[in-house]
Design an enzyme around this catalytic site. Sequence first.
Site, PDB file in Angstrom:
ATOM      1  N   CYS A 134      38.270  27.120  42.566  1.00 21.47           N
ATOM      2  CA  CYS A 134      38.952  27.924  41.411  1.00 21.47           C
ATOM      3  C   CYS A 134      39.131  27.413  39.821  1.00 21.47           C
ATOM      4  O   CYS A 134      39.797  28.198  39.327  1.00 21.47           O
ATOM      5  CB  CYS A 134      40.094  29.052  42.399  1.00 21.47           C
ATOM      6  SG  CYS A 134      39.685  29.910  43.642  1.00 21.47           S
ATOM      7  N   HIS A 146      43.146  31.743  35.785  1.00 20.08           N
ATOM      8  CA  HIS A 146      42.453  31.803  36.201  1.00 20.08           C
ATOM      9  C   HIS A 146      42.765  33.220  37.034  1.00 20.08           C
ATOM     10  O   HIS A 146      44.111  33.757  37.419  1.00 20.08           O
ATOM     11  CB  HIS A 146      43.201  30.684  37.237  1.00 20.08           C
ATOM     12  CG  HIS A 146      41.621  31.255  38.846  1.00 20.08           C
ATOM     13  ND1 HIS A 146      40.283  31.592  38.684  1.00 20.08           N
ATOM     14  CD2 HIS A 146      42.643  31.866  39.805  1.00 20.08           C
ATOM     15  CE1 HIS A 146      40.595  31.606  40.449  1.00 20.08           C
ATOM     16  NE2 HIS A 146      40.977  31.483  40.825  1.00 20.08           N
ATOM     17  N   ASN A 173      38.249  38.028  42.281  1.00 23.75           N
ATOM     18  CA  ASN A 173      38.186  36.738  41.756  1.00 23.75           C
ATOM     19  C   ASN A 173      36.639  36.243  42.146  1.00 23.75           C
ATOM     20  O   ASN A 173      36.202  36.264  42.709  1.00 23.75           O
ATOM     21  CB  ASN A 173      39.232  36.082  42.844  1.00 23.75           C
ATOM     22  CG  ASN A 173      39.558  34.448  43.100  1.00 23.75           C
ATOM     23  OD1 ASN A 173      38.691  34.335  42.016  1.00 23.75           O
ATOM     24  ND2 ASN A 173      40.394  33.841  43.787  1.00 23.75           N
TER      25      ASN A 173
END
Length: 324
Positions: A114, A251, A281
């Site tokens: 990520c 993020h 996500n």
Amino acid sequence: MKTRSVIRGVGAYLPSKVLSNDDLSKTIDTTDEWIKQRTGIARRHIAAPGELTSDLACAAARRAMQNAGVTAEDVDLVILATTTPDNTFPATATRVQAKLGIRSGAAFDIQAVCTGFVYALTQADNMIRLGQATCALVIGAEIYSRILDWEDRGTCVLFGDGAGAVVLRAETTNGVERDRGIISTKLGADGRFYDSLYVDGGPATTGTAGYVRMQGKEVFKHAVEHMSSLVLGLLKAEGLTTSDLDWLVPHQANIRIINKVGERLDLSDEKVIVSLEEHANTSAATIPLAMNQAMERQLFKPGDLIGLTAMGGGFTFGAALLRW
Ligand code: COA
């Protein structure tokens, strides 16, 4: 006179198939209410059968190139951040390079889960500053739906497929404070937490792609800590404070992580870009997806100070400070 990397275009792509929380509640023991309350996610996009990470990456990259007004001849670097490459090798970036008709410069993948987009942006910025590239495509693209255990409600509700890209151009500045471009970046990793968020497969272990496994609470705690402290560190190094920050693009993993990071940085909610509800996500793709949403809403104004921050499996973490 200094060379700075300036974001000249942003692009995004989400596959057309949408999977809502209600859709998920038909196959696993969950509810729309639980997912929204605990994560802020309403829906995620799922790549079509046969659709590859390189397809998502190319779609986002084409839009970023169009927005930047650059052609394949201008681009001399392609960096793709992904955890879900088309094949184990070669780098999916090389396929993207070929599909886009780019013929010069390097093309490679970066694997920082990520944090991948911030790692890729940092690498591109460093190469541009060193004169090794003049126009870089930095892409985050993921098809997490193929590495999720769809029976594990603790993970499968959290992720989605998508891609985002930026075009970074080398521009010469006179060193004045408000000049556009990336001001600074900072990366980190702490491999002691390898097992806290990982995929239980791979070419050297099982020979299969495997599925995401995660200790949610552990990840949550470290995400808040790293994502906020990195931005604070970058601001401090420039003699700036959180009140100088116009926008934070974190993020997009969980709204509760984002809110806690915003609180630690003393930022009002309006300054924190949130696009998570729409796409969940998407790992390395979330930051450019969120930036793209902010661009569509015409939020960023010339001279705005923007912070990017992420944390992911590894653990890896990274942040960037830039002037729009
Ligand atoms: N639907 C309904 N219930 C669920 C569920 C779901 N999808 N997933 C878990 N639960 C249940 C658990 O089984 C548990 O039930 P129990 O109390 O009967 O044991 C309960 O909800 C609470 O689970 P818990 O894990 O304590 O919830 P949480 O508040 O920590 O939220 C996450 C779980 C995964 C949402 C949260 O930890 C998180 O977001 N962590 C970070 C994950 C992340 O962002 N990863 C990527 C970072 S790059």
